[in-house]
Design a protein around this motif. Structure first.
Motif: not given
Lengths: 262, 162
Positions: B144-149, B56-61, B86-93
């Protein structure tokens, strides 16, 4: 007997180590073999057909020789290599660039490893085409298959130790293949890596497997493998043309040109 | 007087019964201790504490990401993508055998150098041996900060609207 050899051999210490006479008679030549730990894996007498180069191409013995080279060079590499993330790669580079003969030993270890895999495979092919896996040697074939798998596992675990990009991604791919094992694949990968990703724990685990667990298993099984070859009367020989029966069974009696041990 | 280990010696029913009972107790005890040792051995080599990267980590505003950004986070093995919606996240594996993919901006796709798998900008397989799309990972807005787990997966198509 000349004076120097006489002085060296005719004393109580030498007599306690070598307990037979000078090997100038058949009896003493036999004793020289079967009172010697290193020679006793061979029968006292073997038929010429069994030691002809084209019978076996000496592939089993050469595999064992490759393993011997790997053991010696491996132990020498262990004097400089530390299996931890900050040091592993640096130590490998030290071996290549600053340690005297380090690059020679590392490359000898590497090439002997490749050679051993090839030799073990060819040995297996030779045994297969000779039909030497048939009774009474069925179980020795099984031991041989396990020895082949151990050889591959030794190669695989050694692959991670340089801790470079090649090592890291090869083991990533390899341990993801472990996941394909039915039902316990994921747990098996976790145990192998000591975690979810390749890191400090995985490096240490692979080091222990590579340097202790797998070589010990290999040594025990090699001993069983050779012992069973001996008990089955040496390497498999097809029946001689014109002659009746095939190879002698276990502990069979005296054949022409063969002397019983024990 | 028969020898103690002479099994052919005649013995009465009671003696045989006792011998069988003791044999059963002995092999039972051996079985239990072997099973216990096996279980303990597996437990021992299975670590209870992992010293691995926090998933789990922050990636910024959100406003620090211009539309069209694909941020590759190497150590966490995650891509954070900013689209118009908007935003989405993908696994890079890579879903094939676990190598790290890389984003190729000129092709607008993710490429795996190990065995040549290629994924679209949305993570779908477009080439190579990969069996599945890159998994989508949850992006949340916290204070106000993007957080990804990277351990929390979400259904394909999920987008965080901002």
């Amino acid at each position: 007997m000349p004076r120097l050899p006489a002085a060296l051999t005719k004393n109580r210490v030498f007599r306690s180590v070598v307990r037979h006479g000078f090997p100038n008679s058949n009896r003493n030549r036999s004793l020289a073999v079967f009172t010697n730990f290193f020679l006793h894996i061979h029968p006292v007498k073997v038929r010429l057909r069994a030691i002809a180069f084209r019978r076996t191409f000496y592939l089993g013995g050469l595999s064992a020789a490759a393993f011997f080279i790997l053991t010696v060079t491996g132990i020498l590499l262990m004097f400089y290599y530390r299996p931890s993330v900050p040091e592993a790669y640096e130590d490998m580079k030290d071996l290549e660039f600053v340690v005297s003969a380090g690059v020679f030993l590392r490359n000898l270890h590497r090439w002997a490893a490749h050679t051993m895999v090839a030799l073990v495979f060819l040995h297996m092919v030779r045994v297969f085409f000779a039909g030497a896996y048939r009774p009474p040697r069925e179980f020795n074939w099984v031991i041989g298959v396990v020895l082949f798998l151990l050889t591959l596992l030794l190669s695989f675990t050694g692959y991670l130790l340089p801790w470079d990009q090649l090592a890291y991604w090869a083991i990533t791919v390899g341990t993801n293949m472990v996941k394909a094992v039915p039902s316990i694949g994921d747990d098996l990968r976790f145990l192998l890596l000591g975690g979810n990703a390749i890191g400090e724990a995985a490096l240490l685990r692979f080091y222990v497997l590579h340097c202790v667990v797998l070589p010990l298993a290999l040594i025990v099984l090699i001993a069983m493998h050779i012992w069973r070859v001996r008990k089955d009367g040496g390497v498999y020989l097809p029946p001689e043309e014109g002659a009746g029966g095939g190879e002698p069974g276990p502990e069979s009696g005296e054949e022409a040109g063969e002397v019983r041990r024990e | 007087m028969p020898l103690i280990d002479d099994l052919s010696a005649s013995s009465n029913e009671q003696e045989l019964e006792r011998r069988r009972f003791l044999g059963l107790v002995g092999s039972g005890a051996l079985g239990v201790s072997v099973a216990g040792t096996a279980v303990t051995a597996v437990q021992y080599i299975s670590p209870n504490v992992l010293y691995e990267e926090d998933t789990r980590f922050k990636v910024g505003t959100p406003d620090s990401f211009p539309v069209g950004t694909v941020l590759a986070l190497g150590p966490q093995k995650v891509y954070v993508v900013r689209t118009e919606e908007g935003f989405f996240a993908l696994s890079a594996v890579c879903t094939h055998l676990g190598c790290m993919t890389r984003y190729e901006a000129d092709q607008k796709s993710f490429f795996c150098p190990c065995h040549g798998s290629r994924f679209s900008a949305g993570g779908d397989v477009v080439g190579g041996p990969a069996p599945r799309a890159l998994p989508r990972i949850e992006v949340a807005l916290e204070g106000g900060v993007l957080v990804v787990d990277s351990r929390k997966l979400v259904p394909p198509g999920t987008i965080l609207k901002v």
